[in-house]
Design an enzyme around this catalytic site. Structure first.
Site, PDB file in Angstrom:
ATOM      1  N   GLU A 198       1.158  -1.449   0.330  1.00 38.83           N
ATOM      2  CA  GLU A 198      -0.121  -0.415  -0.168  1.00 38.83           C
ATOM      3  C   GLU A 198       0.763   1.139  -0.122  1.00 38.83           C
ATOM      4  OE1 GLU A 198      -2.374  -3.598   2.251  1.00 38.83           O
ATOM      5  OE2 GLU A 198      -0.583  -2.394   1.847  1.00 38.83           O
ATOM      6  N   SER A 290       4.211 -22.457  -9.932  1.00 37.28           N
ATOM      7  CA  SER A 290       3.932 -23.337  -9.359  1.00 37.28           C
ATOM      8  C   SER A 290       1.992 -23.349 -10.342  1.00 37.28           C
ATOM      9  CB  SER A 290       3.224 -23.612  -8.721  1.00 37.28           C
ATOM     10  OG  SER A 290       3.763 -23.613  -7.109  1.00 37.28           O
ATOM     11  N   ASP A 355      -4.863 -11.003  -1.311  1.00 39.84           N
ATOM     12  CA  ASP A 355      -4.050  -9.712  -0.589  1.00 39.84           C
ATOM     13  C   ASP A 355      -4.987  -9.979   0.395  1.00 39.84           C
ATOM     14  OD1 ASP A 355      -3.475  -7.448   0.435  1.00 39.84           O
ATOM     15  OD2 ASP A 355      -4.970  -6.286  -0.366  1.00 39.84           O
ATOM     16  N   ASP A 358      -3.038  -6.033   5.523  1.00 39.26           N
ATOM     17  CA  ASP A 358      -3.443  -4.798   4.555  1.00 39.26           C
ATOM     18  C   ASP A 358      -2.156  -3.812   5.823  1.00 39.26           C
ATOM     19  OD1 ASP A 358      -4.856  -5.369   2.771  1.00 39.26           O
ATOM     20  OD2 ASP A 358      -6.453  -4.817   4.520  1.00 39.26           O
ATOM     21  N   PRO A 488      -8.417  -1.184  -0.768  1.00 36.93           N
ATOM     22  CA  PRO A 488      -7.820  -2.054  -0.736  1.00 36.93           C
ATOM     23  C   PRO A 488      -6.036  -2.334  -1.109  1.00 36.93           C
ATOM     24  CG  PRO A 488      -8.805  -2.896  -2.195  1.00 36.93           C
ATOM     25  CD  PRO A 488      -9.132  -1.565  -2.140  1.00 36.93           C
TER      26      PRO A 488
END
Length: 845
Positions: A198, A290, A355, A358, A488
């Protein structure tokens, strides 16, 4: 903290470079050789209740048979130490921030960074104590088994002590359960968490606002960091494509401001994080690539479900009790082969990339920066002092602060703000280990669904197939429910108004079972349509899943031979190595439109060659060069086109923002700009600045030709052939390496001394594949699987007499050739073909 120092020393850690400096002077005078294994031997321990048998096959894989899970896990720990004690030791130190103690002052900053995220001893103990009885007993038994081997190495250093300990000056010390859980935490965060960027996004937004003002900045920010892209292929693909109008879906933005000082600190924190990820990867722990293909019985040529998997490196184990059995890959020090099979079901995992981390911005008291405002009241931060022992220097002490949202990672004193980082998996890692252990005991898809509904906090995409013909996938993990109005992508308000509202119930996480198309494909792509991206990975139309989907669509019935062929083709795309690569076909209309107005014949030919190239890096004639000039032309053109289209408007942010996440978005960014209103998420800002897009694409092609002409010094574009790429075992050897590499970060992350001692080659031809490769057929009638790893073999052990395990290098050429070994799981074959047998007996009073 000085991130530039870490950046330099992080690379130098590979292969335990300090060890190798000592080795290098003597390597030519050493009589190398292999340890002659004891065919039959016995040990005893008071930790066991009943006898355990460990049979190692021809590749050194331990098949562990016992009467209880607790006894078997003693042997899991013991065999882990036999093979990878150096790796486990370095992972422990990496996780706990104790690398400076053996590598010196250059690693102090890394240790600070690591400890700012690490659990305290008390927190680790609390998690272990909270485990249910059976998994706790298994976990503690694994630690005891590890320590049993360490005591043997203390008693018999010439035979059992890894040579790296001598050169690093490390004393053999037993591991505590908390040590092992800290290492497991590192692994789970590496593969099961994403986000936390962020502050970088905030810096980007502030740069936009300063240049364009709030309204236009909002538009560009939403373009470059979209909350969703409906053109991205989802694992649980409902085949519905709806156009997204970003402006109507954008979350109301936080207007948190970083001061100039904090912007500089944020940039340093970003560099620190990127460099620290590199440090973590040097000891055999590397994220990436992967990929999973699961074929249902109706599409399988054998009538049984088939699985093709490629993932990270590790060691293989087979564990069996009367009630429990599973075999496959585990990453030390996990000890759980979650990627593998038993007689009833097969499970494989790719990272979820949602996500789950935070950053919260907290108002601090101007008179006391260690107090913060939360829910209308002032609260004291919890402070503790950490001391780092430093080889060749005085200890370094520093202070860590913790808030209700987590550890403080950055302070903006000018704005009276502290930034704290919150993890969705916080204090859950021990439970994740226990949940993974329970998954290995499931017998069917129904059992697995019930298990996952009860909770698996690590974010992943778990695919499966069972003997009854069911196939499916489940997106797992603690997924935060964010407050309405919280963006977000940016720091949340830490005053309590934007707290997480809980976690999405695990039963509501995306999934898919027995799809009508008869297969499942997962390659770190978005789990379902409509997912909000946040500040983690972003997916778009170009993403690499298109190639496997095309291969599967081209076959009605798919055999194991087909899966091997798919693996070769997919590997040759190098999509596992460079996630920004894609097929030239996506850009064909725009390249053709540009070519139509070109006057330069070389530029026209460049377009033609790019569009003729099939997107695969192939050297069929074995001359050491890829066969088609379109390979180097297209790979050079992509970043050149991005630079041409975006850099005049947003500088190099299109590249910088991708550096922070695993899944880069830049190629889809370019494609969206070119598609215009036809894109699923149309751009709101004109990045062509009123020019015809074809003109800018033509400029980028001309710039590509000019750049490559300077390199190849020939007017004949068909002679512009890229030398084949090589993959180094050890990152450090790439600095002055003579071999051409695809990606300067592309090494096996081998963490031992075998390269300098010439048990392993310095480099080998890069086949573009992930590390552990496996093919499984899910039926009791086929009790085996196929696999290979690139970093040598099952064991990394070299003793103090410079003799190596015979399994230190017996898989490297196998993997290089994209061939497979067979791992048998039926007891009759194991007993017949095993190479060594270890009996571990309980101590009888």
């Amino acid at each position: 903290m000085g991130s530039s120092v870490i950046k330099k020393t992080g690379i130098g850690l590979t292969g335990i470079l300090i060890v190798l400096v000592g080795i290098g002077a003597y390597v030519y005078f050493i009589q190398r050789g292999y340890i002659e294994p004891e065919l039959n031997r016995e040990i005893s321990s008071a930790a066991l209740q009943q006898k355990v048998d460990v049979y190692r096959d021809g590749y050194g894989i331990p098949h562990i048979f016992g009467e209880s899970l607790e006894d078997v896990y003693f042997a899991v720990g013991y065999t882990m130490a036999e093979e990878r004690l150096t790796q486990v030791e370095l992972i422990r130190r990496t996780a706990k921030g104790e690398l400076a103690e053996i590598f010196g002052p250059k690693l102090v900053d890394y240790d600070k960074w690591s400890r700012s995220r690490a659990y305290t001893q008390e927190e680790l103990s609390t998690m272990i104590a909270g485990l249910h009885d059976n998994p706790r007993k298994a976990f503690l038994a694994m630690v005891k088994g590890l320590n049993h081997y360490i005591q043997e190495a203390v008693d018999h250093p010439d035979e059992k002590r890894p040579i790296e300990f001598d050169f690093l000056g490390i004393e053999l010390q037993p591991f505590t359960p908390e040590d092992i859980l800290s290492g497991i935490t590192l692994i789970l965060r590496k593969f099961g968490s994403s986000g936390g960027t962020e502050l970088t996004n905030q810096a980007f937004l502030q740069a936009l606002v300063e240049r364009y003002g709030n309204d236009t900045a909002q538009l560009i920010f939403d373009d470059i960091l979209p909350l969703a892209d409906p053109d991205a292929h989802a694992i649980a693909d409902d085949s519905k494509r709806t156009r997204l109008h970003q402006s109507s879906n954008a979350v109301s933005m936080s207007r948190t401001q970083l001061s100039a000082t904090a912007l500089a600190a944020s940039a340093e924190f970003r560099e620190q994080t990127l460099a620290s990820v590199d440090v973590v990867s040097q000891f055999g722990i590397s994220q990436g690539a992967s990929r999973t293909i699961v074929i249902g019985p109706e599409r399988s040529a054998t009538g049984n479900p088939l699985i093709l998997q490629g993932t990270a490196d590790g060691r293989e184990i087979h564990i069996k009790t009367p009630e429990f059995e599973f075999a496959g890959l585990t990453v030390p020090p996990m000890g759980i082969p979650l990627q593998g099979k038993n007689m009833h079901i097969g499970t494989v995992v790719t990272t979820g990339e949602r996500d789950t981390i935070d950053i919260f911005a907290l108002q601090t008291d101007p008179d006391n920066p260690n107090r913060y405002r939360y829910r209308g009241q002032w609260h004291d931060m919890e402070l503790r002092t950490e001391t780092i022992n430093v080889k060749g220097a005085e200890p370094v002490s520093f202070e860590l602060a913790t808030t209700v949202h987590g550890r403080v990672i950055l302070r903006d004193q000018e704005n009276n703000t502290a930034y704290a980082q919150r993890w969705a998996m916080w204090m859950e890692e021990a439970n994740v280990w226990a949940s993974a252990l329970e998954i290995l005991n499931v017998q069917s898809a129904d059992d697995l669904a019930e298990n996952l509904n009860s909770g698996f906090a690590a974010n992943s995409n778990l695919s499966y197939a069972d003997k009854n013909g069911h196939i499916g996938f489940r997106h797992t993990g603690n997924l935060p429910i964010r407050s309405p109005g919280a963006d977000p992508r940016l720091p949340a308000n830490g005053d309590g108004s934007q707290d997480w509202l809980g976690m999405t119930p695990h039963s509501e996480n995306p999934g898919l079972r027995n799809p009508g198309k008869g297969f499942i494909h997962a390659w770190n792509n978005t789990p379902a349509s409509g997912i909000t991206y946040g500040d983690g990975s972003r997916w778009g139309k170009h993403f690499r899943t298109h190639l496997p989907l095309e291969l599967i669509a081209g076959k009605n019935k798919i055999s194991i031979a087909d899966l091997k062929a798919f693996n070769r083709t997919i590997s040759a795309s190098f999509y596992s190595v460079d996630l920004s690569l894609t097929s030239p076909a996506f850009f064909a209309p725009y390249l053709k439109a540009a070519a139509a107005r070109m006057e330069d014949p070389q530029a026209k030919q460049a377009v033609q060659l790019m569009l003729e190239w099939n997107g695969l890096f192939l050297d069929k004639d074995g001359d050491g060069y890829y066969d088609h000039p379109g390979a180097i032309l297209f790979r050079t053109w992509l970043p050149t086109a991005l630079e041409t289209v975006f850099s005049d408007d947003i500088d190099d942010w299109w590249r910088k923002l991708d550096d922070d996440v695993y899944i880069p978005y830049q190629t889809s960014l370019l494609l969206r700009a070119l598609e215009g209103k036809q894109a699923g998420n149309p751009m709101q800002f004109d990045y062509f600045n009123g020019q015809d897009p074809a003109d800018l694409i033509a400029q980028s092609v001309s710039a590509t030709v000019k750049q490559l002409h300077e390199r190849f010094e020939s007017d004949d574009l068909t002679s512009w052939l890229e030398p084949v790429y090589w993959r180094y075992m050890v990152r450090e050897d790439m600095r002055d390496g003579e071999k051409h590499t695809f990606n300067p970060k592309r090494s096996t992350r081998y963490g031992g001394g075998a390269v300098k001692l010439r048990y392993l080659p310095k480099a080998f031809i890069d086949n573009g594949a992930p590390d552990w490769l496996s093919i499984m057929e899910i039926t009791p009638e086929k009790p085996y699987y196929l696999s290979a790893i690139p970093s040598g073999g099952q064991s990394w052990f070299i003793n103090t007499g410079w003799k190596a395990s015979p399994h230190i290098n017996d898989q490297q050429t196998l993997h290089e050739a994209l061939e497979f070994k067979t791992v048998h799981l039926d007891e009759e074959t194991i007993l017949k073909e095993h190479q060594t047998h270890l009996v571990i007996r309980p101590v009888i009073d």
